[in-house]
Design a protein around this motif. Structure first.
Motif: not given
Length: 276
Positions: A48-54, A143-145
């Motif tokens: 889940d975290h890798l998908d959101r990162m991408a 966006i997790k900026t």
């Protein structure tokens, strides 16, 4: 190691890590980040975290320093190096290292910074106090900026008011917390803001929706007002590091705390998953 920091292939303790001053993360907050919890040396909800990162990287046109699968394997390897089985794992990707200029540098590679430190474990509270604050942030909250100054200011204002978290309100509707998602339970229904550009797609929000499906709890993804929130049976504040916090107070008035049985079912699902 007691704790660990990684930057573009170099590994040190957090205290000894050195990062170039020309990293664009310093100048512009030009990057994205993720936080995950590590239990028993295993990264919880890593995919889940890798998908959101991408997704975040693509939205701000930052090229990943490696395929997301390789980044995932690296994170797993780094988590194994820290002695504590329970860890707080943070990583960020910045656009490049180059002299300060608003324009994207050409041909410069992105940077990956990671740190992991011991964590005290799952935190769940029944005593959260909330403070509502006008949401004046920009319109890219999905966006997790690294650009978190409005969130920092809101969180500090909440603390100074004796509260645990700030609740953003935009045009009369609750969006999210300064570092969390906000959801309600009313008449047995789980209510949470829909995924759009006004909120972060929280991983724990996603998990709770899935838990509701498994438990047969109706879910409504819709906007709700501050007044509706005040009248809810339960207010749940969720984030990666604090998965299920019950709010007992909103703007100095008692709220929620009327359906502990349903909250316990959701919490039990989470505990089963991390221990599974």
């Amino acid at each position: 190691m007691k704790n660990l920091a990684y930057y573009n292939g170099k590994i040190t303790s957090i205290e000894d890590m050195m990062i170039p001053a020309n990293d664009r993360g310093f100048y512009f907050g030009d990057g994205i980040y993720e936080v995950a919890m590590v239990f028993h040396h295993k990264i919880f909800a890593l995919e889940d975290h890798l998908d959101r990162m991408a997704s975040s990287a693509a939205l701000v046109k930052i090229e990943l320093p490696a395929p997301k699968e390789e980044i995932g394997h690296l994170l797993e390897e780094l988590a194994e190096k820290v002695e504590s089985p329970c860890q707080f794992l943070y990583w960020q990707i910045t656009r490049a290292t180059s002299p300060r200029n608003h324009l994207f540098p050409e041909g410069a590679a992105s940077n990956l910074y990671v740190y992991s430190k011991p964590w005290k474990g799952v935190e769940m509270s029944d005593e959260y106090r909330l403070l509502s604050i006008e949401d004046t942030r920009f319109l890219h909250c999905n966006i997790k900026t690294l650009n978190l100054l409005p969130n920092v200011m809101a969180a500090q204002k909440a603390k100074e008011a004796g509260c645990s978290e700030a609740v953003f309100v935009r045009d009369g509707y609750v969006t999210e917390g300064s570092h969390s998602n906000i959801s309600l339970i009313k008449d047995g229904v789980f209510v949470t803001h829909p995924l759009d550009n006004l909120i972060l797609p929280g991983t724990e929000r996603k998990h709770m929706i899935r838990y509701c499906g498994e438990l047969g709890i109706l879910v409504e993804e819709r906007a709700f007002t501050l007044e509706e929130m005040a009248e809810a049976d339960e207010i749940i504040v969720s984030s990666t590091s604090h998965p299920s916090m019950r709010a007992m107070e909103l703007d100095k008035k008692a709220v929620g705390m009327k359906n502990p049985e349903l909250v316990k079912k959701l919490r039990d699902k989470y505990m089963e998953e991390i221990e599974g």
